[in-house]
Design a protein around this motif. Structure first.
Motif, mmCIF file in Angstrom:
data_model
loop_
_atom_site.group_PDB
_atom_site.id
_atom_site.type_symbol
_atom_site.label_atom_id
_atom_site.label_comp_id
_atom_site.label_asym_id
_atom_site.label_seq_id
_atom_site.Cartn_x
_atom_site.Cartn_y
_atom_site.Cartn_z
ATOM 1 N N ARG A 233 2.881 2.407 5.003
ATOM 2 C CA ARG A 233 3.769 3.218 5.838
ATOM 3 C C ARG A 233 2.960 4.240 6.634
ATOM 4 N NH1 ARG A 233 8.547 5.197 2.520
ATOM 5 N NH2 ARG A 233 6.882 6.303 1.445
ATOM 6 N N GLN A 234 3.148 4.225 7.945
ATOM 7 C CA GLN A 234 2.561 5.214 8.830
ATOM 8 C C GLN A 234 3.647 6.204 9.249
ATOM 9 O OE1 GLN A 234 -0.659 5.117 9.025
ATOM 10 N NE2 GLN A 234 -0.871 3.091 8.080
ATOM 11 N N LEU A 235 3.373 7.001 10.250
ATOM 12 C CA LEU A 235 4.319 8.043 10.623
ATOM 13 C C LEU A 235 5.658 7.464 11.078
ATOM 14 C CD1 LEU A 235 4.784 11.064 10.950
ATOM 15 C CD2 LEU A 235 3.868 10.885 13.282
ATOM 16 N N PHE A 236 5.606 6.455 11.957
ATOM 17 C CA PHE A 236 6.844 5.906 12.507
ATOM 18 C C PHE A 236 7.015 4.406 12.243
ATOM 19 C CE2 PHE A 236 5.856 9.509 15.392
ATOM 20 C CZ PHE A 236 6.964 10.296 15.100
ATOM 21 N N GLU A 237 6.095 3.793 11.508
ATOM 22 C CA GLU A 237 6.187 2.354 11.313
ATOM 23 C C GLU A 237 5.385 1.938 10.091
ATOM 24 O OE1 GLU A 237 4.488 0.562 14.757
ATOM 25 O OE2 GLU A 237 2.504 1.433 14.439
ATOM 26 N N TRP A 238 5.482 0.655 9.762
ATOM 27 C CA TRP A 238 4.678 0.061 8.706
ATOM 28 C C TRP A 238 3.583 -0.779 9.358
ATOM 29 C CZ3 TRP A 238 5.724 0.656 3.372
ATOM 30 C CH2 TRP A 238 6.913 1.338 3.075
ATOM 31 N N GLU A 239 2.358 -0.579 8.908
ATOM 32 C CA GLU A 239 1.218 -1.288 9.487
ATOM 33 C C GLU A 239 0.650 -2.289 8.478
ATOM 34 O OE1 GLU A 239 -3.389 -0.358 10.904
ATOM 35 O OE2 GLU A 239 -1.946 1.280 10.681
#
Length: 381
Positions: A233-239
């Motif tokens: 999980r990143q700030l605004f999405e999943w990478e």
């Protein structure tokens, strides 16, 4: 009859096969066009030149040594490192007749609990035969076939025509079914602590093209059909931080079958060309991502309603061997007894996910695959 299947298990076996191909031993001896071929066009000769050694198939891969002690499917009442939603797991293990599913309206199937998976399974049972009529599958024999040992056969003309109805179906139907099964296993059966860890194992739905430089040839390519990935999980999405926990390779319905006259079971036989494509996919995926993958690639092979996990392990000197650009340099490496220049492959038995036992076996192997990665230091939640 079915063709002779590639089965080199030792370096001596590899040398014997080499003799049958005019002394083909190293990559530099392949024709120029063969060296440039993408993985989808690899052949029997690539299996030899890329130094593949095989091991007998097993229900659970030998790499998954912790299965007996840590499988939550087989040990539901014992402490295990993975937790399951047993209601979902039990639902996956319910009997479902593929032919009955195929005749039900799609709108009705989709309203079933977890109907997305059952409908994907039903789609492969529509518009054509699901199973081949074996009564004429062996020349001069009738069903039941009297024999005391398993036999291999090529389909008769009558059944080959029927079977072609399966083979011409798009690979996408198989890909869709396997992806639905993986989503069921990873997102419904397996309980992941993604909220606290910020990580999750998921289906990777997108195809990925890999390119690698091998023996001085640039841009040798392979494209998978998706796979299993680890996302963070990143700030605004999943990478996708590890896109290659396993890669998916789906084929149309199998051309050859193995029929066991003792128990009536059938299984696909992998042709040399298909095996070469699996190898090509693994080699190029590994070469293009070796820092992430280290020495192992897992491939989920699928055909119609069957799937299996294939494990490729690359020898410690394999990269040096396929990086060498001259025949003399390659020969020096493969002739050096202190160098490990082979790639070793082992596959599970085929799991027919149209059956209860097949779905259970496939789930066991998928969970074991995740435990294996976690033991290698991948941050599996």
């Amino acid at each position: 009859m079915a063709p002779s299947i590639y089965a080199a298990q030792t370096a001596a076996d590899l040398e014997a096969l080499s003799a049958g191909q005019g002394g083909l031993r190293v990559l530099a001896q392949l024709e120029a066009q063969e060296r440039d071929n993408p993985a989808s066009r690899w052949s029997y000769r690539h299996l030899i030149a890329y130094r593949l050694l095989t091991r007998p198939e097993t229900p659970i891969l030998e790499a998954f040594k912790d299965h007996e002690d840590q499988c939550p499917v087989c040990r539901p009442n014992e402490p295990c490192s993975q937790k399951l939603d047993y209601a979902k797991t039990q639902a996956l293990e319910e009997d479902a007749c593929l032919k009955q599913l195929a005749w039900r309206p799609e709108s009705e199937i989709m309203r079933l609990p977890d109907g997305f998976f059952w409908n994907a399974l039903a789609q492969l049972g529509r518009n054509g035969p699901t199973y081949v009529n074996y009564s004429t599958a062996v020349d001069g024999s009738s069903f039941p076939i009297p024999a005391s040992s398993p036999s291999e056969f090529e389909l008769s003309a009558e059944n080959l025509e029927k079977h072609e109805e399966l083979r011409i179906k798009p690979d996408d139907a198989t890909v869709h079914l396997v992806k639905c099964f993986l989503q069921y296993a990873l997102n419904l059966c397996l309980l992941q602590d993604s909220e606290n860890t910020g990580k999750e194992v998921r289906l990777r739905p997108d195809r990925r093209m890999g390119k690698a430089r091998i023996a001085g040839v640039e841009g040798i390519s392979a494209e998978d059909d998706g796979g299993i990935c680890l996302v963070t999980r990143q700030l605004f999405e999943w990478e996708a931080t590890h896109p290659y926990l396993a890669v998916l390779e789906a084929k149309r319905a199998f051309q050859y079958l193995h029929y066991n006259t003792r128990n009536g079971n059938t299984k696909p036989i992998v042709s040399n060309e298909t095996l070469a494509q699996y190898l090509g996919e693994a080699v190029i995926t590994w070469k293009a991502n070796w820092r992430l993958i280290n020495q192992d690639v897992f491939l989920i092979a699928a055909s119609h309603t069957y799937l299996r996990i294939v494990h490729f392990h690359f020898g410690s000197d394999y990269e040096e061997c396929i990086d060498a650009t001259s025949e003399d340099a390659q020969r020096a490496l493969v002739d050096n007894p202190t160098k490990d220049t082979c790639v070793r492959m082992q596959a599970t038995e085929w799991c027919n996910i149209a059956t209860v036992s097949g779905r259970q076996a496939a789930l066991c192997n998928i969970l074991a695959l995740l435990r294996w990665h976690k033991a290698q230091g991948v941050q599996i939640p």
